[in-house]
Design an enzyme around this catalytic site. Structure first.
Site, PDB file in Angstrom:
ATOM      1  N   TYR A  57       0.938  -1.199   0.050  1.00 63.11           N
ATOM      2  CA  TYR A  57      -0.115   0.000   0.074  1.00 63.11           C
ATOM      3  C   TYR A  57       0.962   1.311   0.129  1.00 63.11           C
ATOM      4  O   TYR A  57       1.648   1.164   0.803  1.00 63.11           O
ATOM      5  CB  TYR A  57      -0.917   0.143   1.212  1.00 63.11           C
ATOM      6  CG  TYR A  57      -2.239   0.014   0.810  1.00 63.11           C
ATOM      7  CD1 TYR A  57      -2.885   1.124   0.063  1.00 63.11           C
ATOM      8  CD2 TYR A  57      -3.121  -1.032   1.033  1.00 63.11           C
ATOM      9  CE1 TYR A  57      -4.298   0.963  -0.133  1.00 63.11           C
ATOM     10  CE2 TYR A  57      -4.326  -1.116   0.638  1.00 63.11           C
ATOM     11  CZ  TYR A  57      -5.008  -0.099  -0.156  1.00 63.11           C
ATOM     12  OH  TYR A  57      -6.031  -0.314  -0.311  1.00 63.11           O
ATOM     13  N   GLU A  59      -0.484   4.948  -0.445  1.00 63.90           N
ATOM     14  CA  GLU A  59      -1.462   6.192  -1.004  1.00 63.90           C
ATOM     15  C   GLU A  59      -0.272   7.530  -0.629  1.00 63.90           C
ATOM     16  O   GLU A  59       0.340   7.439   0.313  1.00 63.90           O
ATOM     17  CB  GLU A  59      -2.441   6.285   0.300  1.00 63.90           C
ATOM     18  CG  GLU A  59      -3.640   5.288  -0.185  1.00 63.90           C
ATOM     19  CD  GLU A  59      -4.783   5.350   0.664  1.00 63.90           C
ATOM     20  OE1 GLU A  59      -4.783   6.198   1.807  1.00 63.90           O
ATOM     21  OE2 GLU A  59      -5.764   4.788   0.523  1.00 63.90           O
ATOM     22  N   ASP A 203      -6.933  13.693 -24.963  1.00 60.44           N
ATOM     23  CA  ASP A 203      -7.098  12.252 -24.649  1.00 60.44           C
ATOM     24  C   ASP A 203      -6.547  11.449 -25.790  1.00 60.44           C
ATOM     25  O   ASP A 203      -7.048  11.117 -26.712  1.00 60.44           O
ATOM     26  CB  ASP A 203      -8.330  11.988 -24.420  1.00 60.44           C
ATOM     27  CG  ASP A 203      -8.793  10.515 -23.823  1.00 60.44           C
ATOM     28  OD1 ASP A 203      -7.637   9.759 -23.941  1.00 60.44           O
ATOM     29  OD2 ASP A 203      -9.633  10.202 -23.374  1.00 60.44           O
ATOM     30  N   THR A 229      -4.301   6.167 -21.820  1.00 59.58           N
ATOM     31  CA  THR A 229      -4.223   4.789 -21.270  1.00 59.58           C
ATOM     32  C   THR A 229      -2.991   4.398 -21.471  1.00 59.58           C
ATOM     33  O   THR A 229      -2.075   4.850 -22.317  1.00 59.58           O
ATOM     34  CB  THR A 229      -5.366   3.894 -21.790  1.00 59.58           C
ATOM     35  OG1 THR A 229      -4.976   4.007 -23.183  1.00 59.58           O
ATOM     36  CG2 THR A 229      -6.578   4.014 -21.650  1.00 59.58           C
ATOM     37  N   LYS A 232      -2.863   0.559 -24.830  1.00 60.71           N
ATOM     38  CA  LYS A 232      -3.361   0.325 -26.157  1.00 60.71           C
ATOM     39  C   LYS A 232      -2.130   0.180 -27.133  1.00 60.71           C
ATOM     40  O   LYS A 232      -1.240  -0.471 -26.963  1.00 60.71           O
ATOM     41  CB  LYS A 232      -4.271   1.510 -26.551  1.00 60.71           C
ATOM     42  CG  LYS A 232      -5.651   1.297 -25.530  1.00 60.71           C
ATOM     43  CD  LYS A 232      -6.673   2.351 -26.030  1.00 60.71           C
ATOM     44  CE  LYS A 232      -7.770   2.074 -24.941  1.00 60.71           C
ATOM     45  NZ  LYS A 232      -8.876   2.944 -25.003  1.00 60.71           N
ATOM     46  N   ARG A 238      -2.644  -2.735 -18.273  1.00 62.56           N
ATOM     47  CA  ARG A 238      -3.690  -1.721 -18.220  1.00 62.56           C
ATOM     48  C   ARG A 238      -3.744  -0.697 -17.149  1.00 62.56           C
ATOM     49  O   ARG A 238      -3.579  -1.284 -15.865  1.00 62.56           O
ATOM     50  CB  ARG A 238      -4.959  -2.724 -17.971  1.00 62.56           C
ATOM     51  CG  ARG A 238      -5.186  -3.781 -18.862  1.00 62.56           C
ATOM     52  CD  ARG A 238      -6.504  -4.507 -18.836  1.00 62.56           C
ATOM     53  NE  ARG A 238      -7.493  -3.678 -19.440  1.00 62.56           N
ATOM     54  CZ  ARG A 238      -7.669  -3.950 -20.665  1.00 62.56           C
ATOM     55  NH1 ARG A 238      -6.936  -4.675 -21.844  1.00 62.56           N
ATOM     56  NH2 ARG A 238      -8.507  -2.889 -21.349  1.00 62.56           N
TER      57      ARG A 238
HETATM   58  C1  LIG Z   1      -9.999   3.578 -24.192  1.00 66.04           C
HETATM   59  C2  LIG Z   1     -10.248   4.774 -23.845  1.00 66.04           C
HETATM   60  C3  LIG Z   1     -10.729   5.500 -22.614  1.00 66.04           C
HETATM   61  C4  LIG Z   1     -10.912   4.506 -21.655  1.00 66.04           C
HETATM   62  O1  LIG Z   1      -9.787   3.840 -20.848  1.00 66.04           O
HETATM   63  P1  LIG Z   1     -10.542   2.546 -20.006  1.00 66.04           P
HETATM   64  O2  LIG Z   1      -8.981   2.163 -19.439  1.00 66.04           O
HETATM   65  O3  LIG Z   1     -11.103   1.572 -20.802  1.00 66.04           O
HETATM   66  O4  LIG Z   1     -11.176   3.101 -18.786  1.00 66.04           O
HETATM   67  C5  LIG Z   1     -10.693   6.931 -22.501  1.00 66.04           C
HETATM   68  N1  LIG Z   1     -10.514   7.649 -23.459  1.00 66.04           N
HETATM   69  C6  LIG Z   1     -10.226   7.101 -24.968  1.00 66.04           C
HETATM   70  C7  LIG Z   1     -10.094   8.204 -26.082  1.00 66.04           C
HETATM   71  C8  LIG Z   1     -10.218   5.874 -24.991  1.00 66.04           C
HETATM   72  O5  LIG Z   1      -9.898   5.203 -26.089  1.00 66.04           O
END
Ligand SMILES: *Cc1c(COP(=O)(O)O)cnc(C)c1O
Length: 425
Positions: A57, A59, A203, A229, A232, A238
């Protein structure tokens, strides 16, 4: 094909669960995975996620924790953050968000009050749920206004974005999305955000690996906040990160912890650090450019086979196919392709005349197949399989799907995926 020695304790303690993991590994080995938000992580990243760091942990932030015993964890988190800063060229990085959706929620918490107006791309136009769409907490607790794409070009109309921003005066403007096959013009968004005094959030969840590898323009220095994220195109575990200039560091950090989260997932942080180390290597630039080259080659091959692609093609890793002219609904096509060993997802296309749970399109992408070493020379074959799969879906020809599945498995066997049983590394 299974790898009984890779998790002997798990296999002994819980054979039922171990068998499911083995089955999933087999599936990921034998199928052609075209979901553009998925990838294969390296064995090193996979190992980092399975470490004892998960027992701890912590925090707070490095040097300012609420628990003792942080000698190693602080260094892990600093390493991950420093690598993020170096790879993306940003002043500040928070590597604690659990995933992309909570990372985005933290941005709202940092810069907006409930009920404030926020602006993002509409979900059916390619935006993400967390950009203020109605069914999401971000659309329930904030007043989401949405921009789209032009009907004739399927590209963002910046006059529309600007008019909407001037009229609605959003606190936050999100750019980026989940089904956007074209380059995001961060500079154009930044100009509009400045004009209305909004915080611009880029994003880059889908394209982070392309940005890191120089295959998509960087949102730095245009965006105030960058959300991404890590799992991807970036090919990490993840997880997610928030990045910014120093001036936004404090509100973002406070929003993630204690605003929204408790203890960070330290094993994930470690794996993020490993992925960022990999993304800093020259070979990752080759990877990112190969992802785009493969997507462009695949798009060309699909167009030549009479498919309708949203916006007419792609600039990045993603292709959005409108199957309306083929008279096969997206869901039926996606399920048939799955039976043919080709994994895609059904997706709405802009101005879709069908319902979101039964839309007109499928969304595909090249990050995973590129991680397996497939190149542009393989894209005619991939396009051919997709064509035969969609046609077999229309004709209800299960035998044809079985034939494709066998051919796919043969090519996949020749191209072992990172982290999987046949990976020689
Ligand atoms: C995949 C994605 C997210 C969310 O990610 P998670 O890990 O699935 O919560 C947010 N914004 C965009 C543009 C995404 O493609």
């Amino acid at each position: 094909m299974s790898r009984p020695l890779s998790h002997p304790a798990l296999a002994a303690a819980d054979p039922e669960l171990a068998a499911l993991v083995d089955a999933e590994e087999r599936l990921q080995t034998e199928t052609l995975r075209l979901i553009p938000s998925e990838n294969y992580v390296s064995t090193a990243v996979l190992e980092a996620t399975g470490t004892v760091l998960q027992n701890k942990y912590s925090e707070g932030y490095a040097g300012r924790r609420y628990y003792e015993g942080q000698q190693n964890i602080d260094r892990v988190e600093r390493l991950a953050a420093d690598r993020a800063k170096a790879v993306f060229g940003v002043e500040h990085a928070n590597v604690q968000p659990y995933s992309g959706s909570p990372a985005n929620l933290a941005v709202y918490l940092a810069f907006a009050e409930p009920g404030d107006t926020v602006m993002g791309m509409a979900l059916p136009m390619g935006g993400h749920l967390t950009h203020g769409w109605g069914v999401s907490a971000t659309g329930k607790w904030f007043r989401g206004v949405q921009y789209g794409v032009r009907a004739d070009t399927a590209r963002i109309d910046f006059d529309e974005v600007r008019d909407l921003a001037l009229k609605e005066r959003p606190k936050l403007i999100f750019c980026g999305g989940t089904a956007v096959p074209r380059t995001i013009d961060f500079a154009a968004f930044a100009e509009i955000a400045r004009e209305v005094d909004a915080v611009l959030v880029a994003d880059i969840a889908h394209i982070a690996g392309l940005v890191a590898g120089g295959a998509h323009p960087s949102p730095v220095p245009h965006a105030d906040v960058i959300s991404t994220t890590t799992h991807k195109t970036l090919r990490g575990p993840r997880g997610a990160m928030l990045m910014s200039r120093e001036q936004y560091a404090k509100p973002l950090d406070k929003a993630v912890f204690p605003g929204l989260q408790g203890g960070p997932h330290n094993h994930t942080t470690a794996a993020v650090a490993v992925a960022l180390h990999e993304a800093a290597q020259p070979s990752f630039r080759d990877y990112a450019h190969a992802v785009v080259a493969n997507a462009k080659a695949l798009a060309e091959q699909l167009l030549a086979r009479g498919f309708d692609l949203v916006s007419g093609g792609t600039d990045n890793h993603l292709i959005l196919m409108d199957l309306t002219p083929k008279e096969v609904p997206g869901k039926i096509a996606a399920k048939a392709l799955d039976r043919a060993g080709i994994v895609v997802n059904y997706n709405t296309v802009p101005f879709d005349t069908r319902k979101p749970f039964d839309p007109s399109g499928i969304r595909i992408g090249t990050p995973s197949l590129t991680s397996r070493g497939l190149g542009t020379e393989h894209m005619p074959q991939v396009a051919d399989w997709i064509t035969r799969g969609v046609e077999a879906a229309g004709a209800g020809d299960e035998d044809a799907l079985g034939t494709v599945r066998a051919e796919v498995a043969e090519l996949m066997a020749a191209h072992p995926a990172p982290g999987l049983v046949a990976d020689p590394s």
